[in-house]
Scaffold this motif. Structure first.
Motif, mmCIF file in Angstrom:
data_model
loop_
_atom_site.group_PDB
_atom_site.id
_atom_site.type_symbol
_atom_site.label_atom_id
_atom_site.label_comp_id
_atom_site.label_asym_id
_atom_site.label_seq_id
_atom_site.Cartn_x
_atom_site.Cartn_y
_atom_site.Cartn_z
ATOM 1 N N ALA A 13 6.936 -14.259 -41.472
ATOM 2 C CA ALA A 13 6.736 -15.683 -41.298
ATOM 3 C C ALA A 13 7.651 -15.778 -40.068
ATOM 4 N N ALA A 14 8.896 -15.059 -40.011
ATOM 5 C CA ALA A 14 9.859 -15.518 -38.977
ATOM 6 C C ALA A 14 9.110 -15.225 -37.557
ATOM 7 N N ASN A 15 8.264 -14.253 -37.467
ATOM 8 C CA ASN A 15 7.511 -13.879 -36.116
ATOM 9 C C ASN A 15 6.079 -14.377 -36.002
ATOM 10 N N ASN A 16 5.896 -15.338 -36.794
ATOM 11 C CA ASN A 16 4.407 -15.973 -36.878
ATOM 12 C C ASN A 16 3.408 -14.907 -36.828
ATOM 13 N N ILE A 17 3.769 -13.942 -37.911
ATOM 14 C CA ILE A 17 2.915 -12.723 -37.812
ATOM 15 C C ILE A 17 1.906 -13.118 -39.077
ATOM 16 N N ASP A 18 0.503 -13.447 -38.457
ATOM 17 C CA ASP A 18 -0.598 -13.749 -39.592
ATOM 18 C C ASP A 18 -0.832 -12.374 -40.559
ATOM 19 N N ILE A 19 0.012 -12.265 -41.549
ATOM 20 C CA ILE A 19 -0.089 -10.977 -42.154
ATOM 21 C C ILE A 19 -1.472 -10.756 -42.807
ATOM 22 N N GLY A 20 -1.958 -11.846 -43.497
ATOM 23 C CA GLY A 20 -3.212 -11.908 -44.352
ATOM 24 C C GLY A 20 -4.470 -11.393 -43.549
ATOM 25 N N THR A 21 -4.336 -11.757 -42.486
ATOM 26 C CA THR A 21 -5.404 -11.308 -41.293
ATOM 27 C C THR A 21 -5.190 -9.805 -41.142
ATOM 28 N N HIS A 22 -3.930 -9.441 -40.613
ATOM 29 C CA HIS A 22 -3.792 -8.103 -40.485
ATOM 30 C C HIS A 22 -4.191 -7.151 -41.533
ATOM 31 N N VAL A 23 -3.575 -7.539 -42.783
ATOM 32 C CA VAL A 23 -3.882 -6.608 -43.844
ATOM 33 C C VAL A 23 -5.401 -6.350 -44.140
ATOM 34 N N ARG A 24 -6.053 -7.588 -44.058
ATOM 35 C CA ARG A 24 -7.701 -7.426 -44.247
ATOM 36 C C ARG A 24 -8.498 -6.600 -42.957
ATOM 37 N N LEU A 25 -8.076 -6.834 -41.805
ATOM 38 C CA LEU A 25 -8.491 -5.862 -40.997
ATOM 39 C C LEU A 25 -7.921 -4.593 -40.929
ATOM 40 N N LYS A 26 -6.863 -4.199 -41.422
ATOM 41 C CA LYS A 26 -6.516 -2.961 -41.578
ATOM 42 C C LYS A 26 -7.063 -2.083 -42.764
ATOM 43 N N MET A 27 -7.150 -2.979 -43.864
ATOM 44 C CA MET A 27 -8.027 -2.279 -44.908
ATOM 45 C C MET A 27 -9.440 -1.759 -44.514
ATOM 46 N N GLU A 28 -9.913 -2.781 -43.851
ATOM 47 C CA GLU A 28 -11.436 -2.581 -43.357
ATOM 48 C C GLU A 28 -11.550 -1.458 -42.568
ATOM 49 N N TYR A 29 -10.400 -1.349 -41.691
ATOM 50 C CA TYR A 29 -10.528 -0.196 -40.785
ATOM 51 C C TYR A 29 -10.184 1.238 -41.402
ATOM 52 N N ASN A 30 -9.380 1.132 -42.382
ATOM 53 C CA ASN A 30 -8.830 2.396 -43.095
ATOM 54 C C ASN A 30 -10.164 2.649 -43.998
ATOM 55 N N SER A 31 -11.159 1.710 -44.435
ATOM 56 C CA SER A 31 -12.376 1.870 -45.538
ATOM 57 C C SER A 31 -13.180 2.910 -44.426
ATOM 58 N N ARG A 32 -13.368 2.790 -43.406
ATOM 59 C CA ARG A 32 -14.147 3.501 -42.549
ATOM 60 C C ARG A 32 -13.460 4.851 -42.008
ATOM 61 N N ARG A 33 -12.524 5.281 -42.167
ATOM 62 C CA ARG A 33 -12.033 6.555 -41.881
ATOM 63 C C ARG A 33 -12.480 7.388 -42.805
ATOM 64 N N PRO A 34 -12.254 8.774 -42.065
ATOM 65 C CA PRO A 34 -12.611 9.994 -42.966
ATOM 66 C C PRO A 34 -11.444 10.266 -44.115
ATOM 67 N N LYS A 35 -11.872 11.023 -45.376
ATOM 68 C CA LYS A 35 -11.037 11.564 -46.189
ATOM 69 C C LYS A 35 -9.693 11.613 -45.736
ATOM 70 N N MET A 36 -8.699 11.264 -46.125
ATOM 71 C CA MET A 36 -7.317 11.473 -45.813
ATOM 72 C C MET A 36 -6.959 11.366 -44.324
ATOM 73 N N HIS A 37 -7.925 10.358 -43.935
ATOM 74 C CA HIS A 37 -7.733 10.143 -42.503
ATOM 75 C C HIS A 37 -7.731 11.089 -41.441
ATOM 76 N N GLY A 38 -8.423 12.654 -41.932
ATOM 77 C CA GLY A 38 -8.336 13.680 -41.197
ATOM 78 C C GLY A 38 -7.049 14.309 -41.104
ATOM 79 N N LYS A 39 -6.325 14.046 -41.942
ATOM 80 C CA LYS A 39 -4.798 14.956 -42.093
ATOM 81 C C LYS A 39 -4.739 15.687 -43.414
ATOM 82 N N LYS A 40 -3.713 16.617 -43.279
ATOM 83 C CA LYS A 40 -3.491 17.436 -44.576
ATOM 84 C C LYS A 40 -3.109 16.668 -45.635
ATOM 85 N N TYR A 41 -2.016 15.649 -45.449
ATOM 86 C CA TYR A 41 -1.178 14.841 -46.333
ATOM 87 C C TYR A 41 -0.951 13.505 -45.916
#
Length: 145
Positions: A117-145
């Motif tokens: 809020a202090a930095n005028n970040i639209d966190i709702g939009t960014h969480v929604r977009l990041k969750m959508e991006y993550n849903s399209r990534r491979p298992k474990m995002h291609g990492k071991k852990y």
């Protein structure tokens, strides 16, 4: 209102509570001393942002320490009941929740929302977009852990 917009509203509420309780007084004094709005001074803006990030990190470190000490919230319903009855809420909170893993994670989330809020970040939009991006990534995002 959707759940992501609710994050933005909660962020504004958290920010206003921080302002009301003096957490922005130092910034206002710095701005007065600088003779201008703090956000027109890039160096001051970065210092304040860095301090907020450090405070978020400190809350997460406190959560880790609470886990190491086995401090987890107990009797949450008792605390909720005390709040609903408006009787001894603070004492119940200190006895059952204060300085636990859950309490420190809540502090970190509150500080994150405040920063948004202090930095005028639209966190709702960014969480929604990041969750959508993550849903399209491979298992474990291609990492071991």
């Amino acid at each position: 209102m959707d759940k992501f917009q609710a994050l933005n509203e909660l962020s504004c509420e958290v920010y206003q509570n921080a302002v009301d309780h003096g957490f922005y007084d130092a910034e206002h004094k710095i701005a007065e001393a600088a003779g201008d709005d703090i956000y027109t001074h890039e160096i001051l803006q970065h210092l304040v942002f860095g301090q907020r990030i450090a405070l978020i990190n400190s809350e997460l470190s406190e959560a880790l320490e609470a886990d190491r000490l086995g401090r987890f919230a107990k009797h949450v319903r008792t605390v909720e009941y005390a709040l609903a009855q408006n009787s001894s809420f603070e004492a119940a909170f200190r006895a059952g929740i204060k300085d636990t893993v859950e309490d420190e994670i809540a502090d970190a989330l509150i500080r994150i929302l405040d920063l948004c809020a202090a930095n005028n970040i639209d966190i709702g939009t960014h969480v929604r977009l990041k969750m959508e991006y993550n849903s399209r990534r491979p298992k474990m995002h291609g990492k071991k852990y």
